[in-house]
Motif scaffolding. Structure first.
Motif, PDB file in Angstrom:
ATOM      1  N   ARG A 153       0.881  -1.168   0.000  1.00  0.00           N
ATOM      2  CA  ARG A 153       0.000   0.000   0.000  1.00  0.00           C
ATOM      3  C   ARG A 153       0.924   1.226   0.000  1.00  0.00           C
ATOM      4  O   ARG A 153       1.109   1.894   1.012  1.00  0.00           O
ATOM      5  N   TYR A 154       1.503   1.463  -1.168  1.00  0.00           N
ATOM      6  CA  TYR A 154       2.627   2.369  -1.277  1.00  0.00           C
ATOM      7  C   TYR A 154       2.284   3.835  -1.033  1.00  0.00           C
ATOM      8  O   TYR A 154       3.065   4.554  -0.417  1.00  0.00           O
ATOM      9  N   ASP A 155       1.144   4.304  -1.499  1.00  0.00           N
ATOM     10  CA  ASP A 155       0.787   5.707  -1.263  1.00  0.00           C
ATOM     11  C   ASP A 155       0.666   5.983   0.232  1.00  0.00           C
ATOM     12  O   ASP A 155       1.137   7.013   0.720  1.00  0.00           O
ATOM     13  N   GLU A 156       0.040   5.071   0.963  1.00  0.00           N
ATOM     14  CA  GLU A 156      -0.096   5.240   2.407  1.00  0.00           C
ATOM     15  C   GLU A 156       1.260   5.157   3.095  1.00  0.00           C
ATOM     16  O   GLU A 156       1.531   5.903   4.051  1.00  0.00           O
ATOM     17  N   ALA A 157       2.118   4.264   2.621  1.00  0.00           N
ATOM     18  CA  ALA A 157       3.457   4.157   3.199  1.00  0.00           C
ATOM     19  C   ALA A 157       4.225   5.461   3.029  1.00  0.00           C
ATOM     20  O   ALA A 157       4.814   5.978   3.984  1.00  0.00           O
ATOM     21  N   VAL A 158       4.205   6.013   1.818  1.00  0.00           N
ATOM     22  CA  VAL A 158       4.925   7.260   1.547  1.00  0.00           C
ATOM     23  C   VAL A 158       4.387   8.387   2.424  1.00  0.00           C
ATOM     24  O   VAL A 158       5.158   9.176   2.984  1.00  0.00           O
TER      25      VAL A 158
END
Length: 199
Positions: free
Chosen positions: A118-123
């Motif tokens: 869940r890359y957007d949330e991680a960033v």
């Protein structure tokens, strides 16, 4: 330099096998040494021994004092590994609500989302951690963001210079979304998705 691990009565050289019973024994003898619990939990989670990890979290809780964020951290991690995302996210939200200015919490949650792709949330969480972190700052959060961008770029074929944050998740989901509406055209969908990613 060789690494030595001291488990009370024994010291182990780097590369020596550590019996889980040794860690349990160390924690029993040193119940207020929270790093012993963290070491044990890391090993149990790496082995997928989730029931044992839950027991250790319960044993650890009374010894943490004000550091109860670790209870939520590990309970969230265990829940995520079990696929219980509602519980995992509730734990992470509690951490953010109770310790909103603690950069390590935001960084940990960024790691958790990155593991779930869940890359957007991680960033988003890594950026918040970087803003909150006091000087001198580590670069881990920025390195994690760069690594996510590289992963998404490789998966999608979109050069890093052309990528915006919102495109990360959208491009990763694109082929799956196309496939859900079209039956029997897998090759055509893959071809369209590749062309869109190149443009």
């Amino acid at each position: 330099l060789p690494l030595y691990v001291n488990l009370g009565d024994e010291s182990l050289k780097d590369g020596a096998q550590i019996n889980p019973d040794m860690i349990y024994d160390f924690v029993a003898k040193n119940p207020d040494y929270k790093s012993g619990y963290f070491w044990l939990l890391s090993n149990l989670l790496a082995d997928g021994r989730l029931d044992e990890a839950e027991q250790v979290v319960s044993q650890m809780a009374p010894h943490l004092g004000n550091d109860t964020c670790y209870v939520y951290q590990y309970r969230g991690q265990i829940a995520a590994m079990r696929g219980d995302m509602a519980t995992a996210e509730a734990c992470w939200q509690t951490m953010k609500d109770r310790w909103p200015e603690d950069w390590l919490i935001w960084s940990f949650i960024g790691d958790a989302y990155a593991k779930l792709a869940r890359y957007d949330e991680a960033v988003e969480h890594y950026k918040k951690a970087a803003r909150l972190e006091p000087a001198p700052r580590y670069t881990d959060n920025w390195i994690s963001i760069a690594e996510i961008r590289t992963i998404v770029s490789k998966l999608t074929g979109v050069p890093l210079t052309q990528m915006t944050e919102g495109e990360n998740s959208r491009l990763l989901r694109m082929e799956k979304e196309l496939a859900s509406g079209v039956v029997g055209q897998d090759e055509a969908i893959s071809s369209i998705a590749r062309a869109l990613r190149r443009s």
